[in-house]
Enzyme design. Structure first.
Site, PDB file in Angstrom:
ATOM      1  N   SER A  79       4.150  -2.429   7.697  1.00 12.30           N
ATOM      2  CA  SER A  79       4.040  -3.604   5.999  1.00 12.30           C
ATOM      3  C   SER A  79       5.046  -4.694   6.301  1.00 12.30           C
ATOM      4  CB  SER A  79       4.172  -2.286   4.554  1.00 12.30           C
ATOM      5  OG  SER A  79       3.386  -3.706   3.219  1.00 12.30           O
ATOM      6  N   ASP A 137      -7.147  -0.561   6.226  1.00 16.96           N
ATOM      7  CA  ASP A 137      -6.140  -0.772   5.165  1.00 16.96           C
ATOM      8  C   ASP A 137      -6.632  -1.762   4.167  1.00 16.96           C
ATOM      9  OD1 ASP A 137      -3.305  -1.897   4.137  1.00 16.96           O
ATOM     10  OD2 ASP A 137      -3.145  -1.007   6.403  1.00 16.96           O
ATOM     11  N   HIS A 186      -2.589   3.133   4.318  1.00 19.21           N
ATOM     12  CA  HIS A 186      -1.197   1.907   4.306  1.00 19.21           C
ATOM     13  C   HIS A 186      -0.187   2.672   5.433  1.00 19.21           C
ATOM     14  CE1 HIS A 186       0.167  -1.725   4.524  1.00 19.21           C
ATOM     15  NE2 HIS A 186       0.718  -1.375   4.086  1.00 19.21           N
TER      16      HIS A 186
END
Length: 526
Positions: free
Chosen positions: A234, A459, A488
């Site tokens: 991320s 995502d 994710h």
């Protein structure tokens, strides 16, 4: 970008008082650019040399850190301002699980960042102690090293609001009904930004991704490693991209998973608008799954019926907060877990189903903050403060409310699930009381080895285009695409097509001769 069920839309925020002169000017050129090639570059070299000499004094972790032996803990000292390496210092908390293999199998340390900004990586070594089978081979080769980035957890933590006020519920509905609602949220956002200055003013100019990347290089040196092995998820992918740009010849292996688009014009205002679109797409995927399993959950047998049930739930909670504490803002914080992670699909649907069957407490327990959880509330407030501070400091944000209002009003028409909640969370950046920088131009530098990029196509938090863009910028990188999936954080899921390639890369440095598309991991079951 990896905000998991964050409570802090700006509706959570209360007044702070701006202290004039609380924020020192950072070392940057007149246009807010980092001094990448000058004093900051010299400063990180000085800090790294000192860290290499000092090393890390590994000891049993303090009991309240919740990290049992054989994990050990320590500190790395870094400058607050890299342009002034002899100035104020802060300490970065680190922990480690030594590699489980033989001396010949060991390849060094693998550092990890889980995202945020504002996420702590200190749980990473527990992947070894919990005997997570996905990481068995890698943990033979590497020490698993976690750290709290600057401002996070135990690394000179910052704060913008009293933690008990931050989690107070219910908060205002993020979706405005009137101009008065918007004015109230704008006021709260301004006050939150002022609170950051009041409580953490000396830290704010230095809460940037490039500075965290510099900290990462100092940690590398303190570990005695010539080159960095890094896994970023991320926001951790943007941290990796910035590190790879600033220190290309210091990278040995780098895996980036669920990728932030590193384009200058995407960081960070545009990134959040794009996120709203992607969240709606994945929310729609989840509604279809709930409808498919209507025999289990009884919420609706078509996606539209599930959507109608959601709108009814929001409206009822707005009129009368569930259990007195769960209003629309708390519902969004809880339900956004489903678009984020497949692992939340069934639990979220089950909690909702139980509530519809009369179990109000199930939803209150899941969605409402616990005011008695002092440590958890401090952590939640700190994470939100770091998220705000880093995104606001990394880049220039629109200061005109007309721009925010226009863009979010348009998006909300088609993508209503997260748009306004996301807008209020980021709005403090419009009145940020510290200098905002110009983002680094992410690119391939001399000595950068092949980087492994892993991304699912659906995502919600980091849209697929981000992986494509980083792949374009990092020459020689390889992209593994998990098609028709949207959880994710792909490397933590069971998908042999992905898992085996990540292992091969980390253990041997080898990648496929071309990019790879993998079938999706298994769809969740009720």
């Amino acid at each position: 970008m990896g905000r998991t069920a964050v409570l802090g839309s700006a509706g959570a925020l209360i007044a702070g008082t701006l202290i004039a002169g609380a924020i020192a000017a950072p070392a940057a050129s007149a246009d807010g650019r980092h001094d990448y090639g000058g004093s900051e570059a010299r400063g990180v070299r000085v800090a790294a040399e000192r860290a290499a000499e000092a090393g890390i004094d590994w000891k049993t972790c303090p009991q309240d850190w919740g990290l049992a032996a054989p994990i050990t803990c320590g500190w790395v000292t870094v400058p607050l301002d890299y342009a002034k390496p002899d100035g104020k210092k802060i300490r970065i908390a680190v922990d480690r699980h030594a590699s489980t293999g033989t001396k010949d199998e060991r390849q060094g340390a693998l550092l990890y960042n889980p995202g945020g900004p504002g996420g702590s990586g200190m749980r990473f070594p527990t992947r070894v102690t919990s005997k997570n089978p996905l990481w068995t081979a890698t943990s033979k080769a590497y020490d698993f090293v976690g750290f709290d980035p600057r401002g996070v957890g135990r690394s000179a933590p910052i704060s913008c609001i009293d933690p008990q006020e931050f989690v107070k519920a219910p908060k205002a509905d993020p979706v405005p009904d009137s101009e008065a609602d918007k004015r109230a949220q704008r006021k709260l956002a301004r006050e939150y930004a002022q609170g950051c200055a009041e409580r953490s003013g000396d830290m704010l100019p230095h809460m940037t991704t490039p500075n965290t990347a510099r900290d990462l290089d100092v940690i590398r040196a303190a570990l005695g490693e010539k080159k960095l092995n890094f896994l970023g998820v991320s926001y951790g992918t943007y941290l990796g991209a910035v590190y790879g740009t600033l220190f290309p010849s210091h990278v040995r292996r780098m895996v980036v998973d669920s990728v932030v688009d590193p384009s200058r014009d995407n960081i960070w205002y545009r990134a959040n608008l794009n996120q709203d679109i992607a969240f709606q797409t994945r929310w729609d995927d989840w509604k279809a799954w709930v409808a498919e399993h209507d025999s289990v959950y009884g919420i609706g047998d078509t996606p539209q019926k599930v959507e109608n049930a959601w709108l009814e739930l929001r409206a009822a909670a707005k009129k009368q907060p569930i259990g007195g504490v769960v209003g629309p803002a708390e519902l969004i914080s809880f339900f956004q877990g489903a678009p984020y992670y497949d692992s939340s699909w069934a639990p979220t649907a089950q909690t909702w189903s139980d509530f519809r069957a009369g179990d109000t407490q199930a939803l209150v327990d899941a969605a409402a903050p616990d005011p008695s959880d002092t440590a958890g509330n401090i952590s939640s407030e700190n994470s939100n403060a770091v998220y705000t501070a880093v995104e606001c400091a990394d880049a220039k944000w629109p200061t005109s409310w007309r721009t925010w209002d226009r863009d979010n009003t348009r998006l909300h028409e088609k993508y209503p699930f997260m748009t306004w909640a996301n807008a209020w969370m980021n709005l403090p950046c419009a009145t940020w009381p510290s200098q905002q920088r110009t983002p680094l131009e992410v690119r391939t530098g001399k000595g950068l080895p092949p980087v492994l990029i892993v991304q699912s196509t659906r995502d919600a938090a980091t849209p697929y285009e981000g992986a494509v863009e980083l792949h374009r910028r990092f020459k020689g990188s390889r992209l593994i695409t998990e098609k028709d999936a949207g959880s994710h954080g792909v490397t933590g899921l069971v998908n042999p097509c992905v898992n085996e390639r990540v292992d091969t890369y980390l253990l041997t440095g080898r990648t496929d001769s071309r990019d790879v598309t993998c079938a999706p991991h298994a769809t969740p079951k009720p």
